[in-house]
Enzyme design. Sequence first.
Site, PDB file in Angstrom:
ATOM      1  N   GLU A 192     -55.971  66.961 -28.722  1.00  0.00           N
ATOM      2  CA  GLU A 192     -55.237  67.841 -29.620  1.00  0.00           C
ATOM      3  C   GLU A 192     -55.567  67.395 -31.048  1.00  0.00           C
ATOM      4  OE1 GLU A 192     -51.104  68.405 -28.711  1.00  0.00           O
ATOM      5  OE2 GLU A 192     -51.514  68.521 -26.575  1.00  0.00           O
TER       6      GLU A 192
ATOM      7  N   ASN B 153     -58.295  59.015 -18.934  1.00  0.00           N
ATOM      8  CA  ASN B 153     -56.974  58.935 -19.566  1.00  0.00           C
ATOM      9  C   ASN B 153     -56.271  57.626 -19.224  1.00  0.00           C
ATOM     10  OD1 ASN B 153     -57.259  61.261 -20.965  1.00  0.00           O
ATOM     11  ND2 ASN B 153     -55.739  62.457 -19.824  1.00  0.00           N
TER      12      ASN B 153
ATOM     13  N   GLY C 208     -47.881  59.147 -26.251  1.00  0.00           N
ATOM     14  CA  GLY C 208     -47.014  60.204 -25.726  1.00  0.00           C
ATOM     15  C   GLY C 208     -47.865  61.427 -25.521  1.00  0.00           C
TER      16      GLY C 208
ATOM     17  N   LYS D  67     -46.948  84.928 -25.673  1.00  0.00           N
ATOM     18  CA  LYS D  67     -48.119  84.137 -26.018  1.00  0.00           C
ATOM     19  C   LYS D  67     -49.354  85.044 -26.114  1.00  0.00           C
ATOM     20  CE  LYS D  67     -48.305  80.011 -24.125  1.00  0.00           C
ATOM     21  NZ  LYS D  67     -48.496  79.079 -23.007  1.00  0.00           N
TER      22      LYS D  67
ATOM     23  N   LYS E 187     -48.441  62.839 -32.215  1.00  0.00           N
ATOM     24  CA  LYS E 187     -49.506  62.293 -33.051  1.00  0.00           C
ATOM     25  C   LYS E 187     -49.713  63.254 -34.210  1.00  0.00           C
ATOM     26  CE  LYS E 187     -53.612  64.234 -30.843  1.00  0.00           C
ATOM     27  NZ  LYS E 187     -54.886  63.935 -30.226  1.00  0.00           N
TER      28      LYS E 187
ATOM     29  N   LEU F  15     -57.190  51.184 -30.538  1.00  0.00           N
ATOM     30  CA  LEU F  15     -56.555  49.862 -30.572  1.00  0.00           C
ATOM     31  C   LEU F  15     -55.495  49.831 -31.667  1.00  0.00           C
ATOM     32  CD1 LEU F  15     -59.149  46.958 -30.112  1.00  0.00           C
ATOM     33  CD2 LEU F  15     -57.375  47.719 -28.534  1.00  0.00           C
TER      34      LEU F  15
ATOM     35  N   CYS G 156     -50.316  64.656 -21.914  1.00  0.00           N
ATOM     36  CA  CYS G 156     -51.392  64.235 -21.003  1.00  0.00           C
ATOM     37  C   CYS G 156     -51.273  62.793 -20.529  1.00  0.00           C
ATOM     38  CB  CYS G 156     -52.737  64.450 -21.665  1.00  0.00           C
ATOM     39  SG  CYS G 156     -52.993  66.158 -22.148  1.00  0.00           S
TER      40      CYS G 156
ATOM     41  N   ARG H 193     -44.088  66.957 -26.784  1.00  0.00           N
ATOM     42  CA  ARG H 193     -43.916  66.579 -25.379  1.00  0.00           C
ATOM     43  C   ARG H 193     -44.022  65.058 -25.262  1.00  0.00           C
ATOM     44  NH1 ARG H 193     -48.345  70.021 -22.407  1.00  0.00           N
ATOM     45  NH2 ARG H 193     -49.339  69.707 -24.427  1.00  0.00           N
TER      46      ARG H 193
HETATM   47  C1  UGA Z   1     -55.716  62.781 -24.483  1.00  0.00           C
HETATM   48  C2  UGA Z   1     -57.156  62.267 -24.359  1.00  0.00           C
HETATM   49  O1  UGA Z   1     -57.492  61.480 -25.512  1.00  0.00           O
HETATM   50  C3  UGA Z   1     -58.143  63.435 -24.235  1.00  0.00           C
HETATM   51  O2  UGA Z   1     -59.465  62.951 -24.048  1.00  0.00           O
HETATM   52  C4  UGA Z   1     -57.729  64.285 -23.024  1.00  0.00           C
HETATM   53  O3  UGA Z   1     -58.568  65.411 -22.878  1.00  0.00           O
HETATM   54  C5  UGA Z   1     -56.298  64.773 -23.224  1.00  0.00           C
HETATM   55  O4  UGA Z   1     -55.416  63.638 -23.367  1.00  0.00           O
HETATM   56  C6  UGA Z   1     -55.917  65.562 -22.010  1.00  0.00           C
HETATM   57  O5  UGA Z   1     -55.831  64.986 -20.923  1.00  0.00           O
HETATM   58  O6  UGA Z   1     -55.813  66.778 -22.119  1.00  0.00           O
HETATM   59  P1  UGA Z   1     -54.293  63.806 -26.517  1.00  0.00           P
HETATM   60  O7  UGA Z   1     -53.142  63.876 -25.561  1.00  0.00           O
HETATM   61  O8  UGA Z   1     -54.602  64.967 -27.394  1.00  0.00           O
HETATM   62  O9  UGA Z   1     -55.657  63.519 -25.697  1.00  0.00           O
HETATM   63  O10 UGA Z   1     -54.004  62.578 -27.458  1.00  0.00           O
HETATM   64  P2  UGA Z   1     -54.701  61.198 -27.841  1.00  0.00           P
HETATM   65  O11 UGA Z   1     -55.469  61.347 -29.081  1.00  0.00           O
HETATM   66  O12 UGA Z   1     -55.379  60.602 -26.666  1.00  0.00           O
HETATM   67  O13 UGA Z   1     -53.410  60.334 -28.190  1.00  0.00           O
HETATM   68  C7  UGA Z   1     -52.431  60.071 -27.165  1.00  0.00           C
HETATM   69  C8  UGA Z   1     -51.329  59.208 -27.708  1.00  0.00           C
HETATM   70  O14 UGA Z   1     -51.786  57.885 -27.908  1.00  0.00           O
HETATM   71  C9  UGA Z   1     -50.716  59.644 -29.027  1.00  0.00           C
HETATM   72  O15 UGA Z   1     -49.313  59.562 -28.919  1.00  0.00           O
HETATM   73  C10 UGA Z   1     -51.253  58.649 -30.023  1.00  0.00           C
HETATM   74  O16 UGA Z   1     -50.381  58.446 -31.102  1.00  0.00           O
HETATM   75  C11 UGA Z   1     -51.349  57.402 -29.152  1.00  0.00           C
HETATM   76  N1  UGA Z   1     -52.337  56.419 -29.649  1.00  0.00           N
HETATM   77  C12 UGA Z   1     -53.651  56.742 -29.729  1.00  0.00           C
HETATM   78  C13 UGA Z   1     -51.908  55.146 -30.004  1.00  0.00           C
HETATM   79  O17 UGA Z   1     -50.701  54.824 -29.919  1.00  0.00           O
HETATM   80  N2  UGA Z   1     -52.824  54.237 -30.439  1.00  0.00           N
HETATM   81  C14 UGA Z   1     -54.145  54.531 -30.537  1.00  0.00           C
HETATM   82  O18 UGA Z   1     -54.929  53.629 -30.953  1.00  0.00           O
HETATM   83  C15 UGA Z   1     -54.565  55.815 -30.180  1.00  0.00           C
END
Ligand code: UGA
Length: 444
Positions: free
Chosen positions: A152, A210, A259, A35, A325, A252, A262, A332
């Site tokens: 991400e 979260n 997934g 890495k 996403k 929403l 986090c 993961r």
């Molecule tokens: C999440 C948080 O949004 C960040 O603020 C935080 O810093 C990060 O975890 C962390 O703890 O490091 P992330 O894991 O990148 O960020 O992804 P998100 O954008 O939150 O999405 C999480 C999951 O929720 C994805 O699988 C996405 O598809 C799903 N999702 C999101 C839904 O099913 N519906 C929605 O309306 C939004």
Amino acid sequence: MRMSVIGCGYLGAVHAASMSELGHDVVGIDVDEQKVAALASGEAPFFEPGLGELLQRALASGRLRFSTDLADAHGNDVHFVAVGTPQKNGENAADLRYVDAAVEGLIPWLRPGDLVVGKSTVPVGTARRLAERIAKSGSGASLAWNPEFLREGFAIEDTLRPDRLVYGLAVDGGQAKAALDEVYAAALGAGTPLVVTDYETAELVKVAANAFLATKISFINAMAEVCEAAGADVTQLADAIGHDARIGRRFLNAGLGFGGGCLPKDIRAFMARAGELGADQALTFLREVDRINMRRRERAVDLAREMLGGSILGRRIAVLGLAFKPNSDDVRDSPALNVSAQLALQGAAVLCHDPKAIPNARKRFPELSYVDSIQEAVRDADAVMVLTEWDEYRDLDPHELGATVSQPIVIDGRNCLDATAWRDAGWRYRALGRPRDVRSMALV
Ligand code: UGA
């Protein structure tokens, strides 16, 4: 400022490169030699839009370097700890071994006045324990906790222009605050809100945020279950309730659920920690949030079975999307990969496509079949399942695709396709939380 970033995973690599972009002098340190070699040659070890360019710019400026040796932290003023806190094997709790090892490894190199800054997501109580450890080491360094909220896919933007900054400080943390103000001078100057708290509150802010996001997603997915039972449309319901500014439309989107590295592990670790603190009842609802989320994956498989006449055995299913996403190669705890594996285990012939996540998916599930083009995936398919909402899937032409499949059946696992366009092109379209027929569409 001169700073070290310990741990060059998602969080650390982006943080190191972004800090250097802001003009700081940064060394990123990680135990993983491969890495470090990739990062040092300006190559992002994972897919994050803009990271490669940012790394190359920072390396060329001479303000960013990478190392596998913690001794290279010596002489820096601020040391960020950005290592992973995965879920423990067979338990809900977080595994703190990497955080502990990073702090232990750093201690011999700390000088009086240095500041160690925790960024990793940790169970409440960790910062105070580590602060005591650092105090006992006699190094003269101190600790602050500065949780990270980057998403991400938007990691650089979120790091350079965060929507808030949180400093968890000791009671005598005046110097620590001054150092962090210097680190984040650009964001603070641009008016970014700052919340200064004690250690415990800062740690809790992160997991509470979260947990709230996970709850919001599971809420709409619970509504999706009711919509499915009642013949209603969850996407219209989300639009309508989302207009209420107190509720808001973001997060929403009903579908396969959350997934990633986090949300799932953070809500579980939060429950485990609350249990240890004797406050488990406060978070039992998160168990339900987790259950609703996992049920969506089963529902997607059931929907495929239903649409394929009661059995998926031997049926050819095209899976579009494996990442947890879009704009990420992270698989993961990916709902999409989970559904693909379930379909394959239940006897379907699954052909998977993803613009970025195939190498990571292949490492986890080598037995699945992966193809490089959407056309290859869908050719002669009995059903097409869209499981991650990449733009290139949203933009698919249903007429063109209809000519290559064996049966025009599409399951929209992310409510990202234009249902009317697909139905008009002759597809049997089904989605999670939406009516099986066109009743509600006809009203428009
Ligand atoms: C999440 C948080 O949004 C960040 O603020 C935080 O810093 C990060 O975890 C962390 O703890 O490091 P992330 O894991 O990148 O960020 O992804 P998100 O954008 O939150 O999405 C999480 C999951 O929720 C994805 O699988 C996405 O598809 C799903 N999702 C999101 C839904 O099913 N519906 C929605 O309306 C939004």
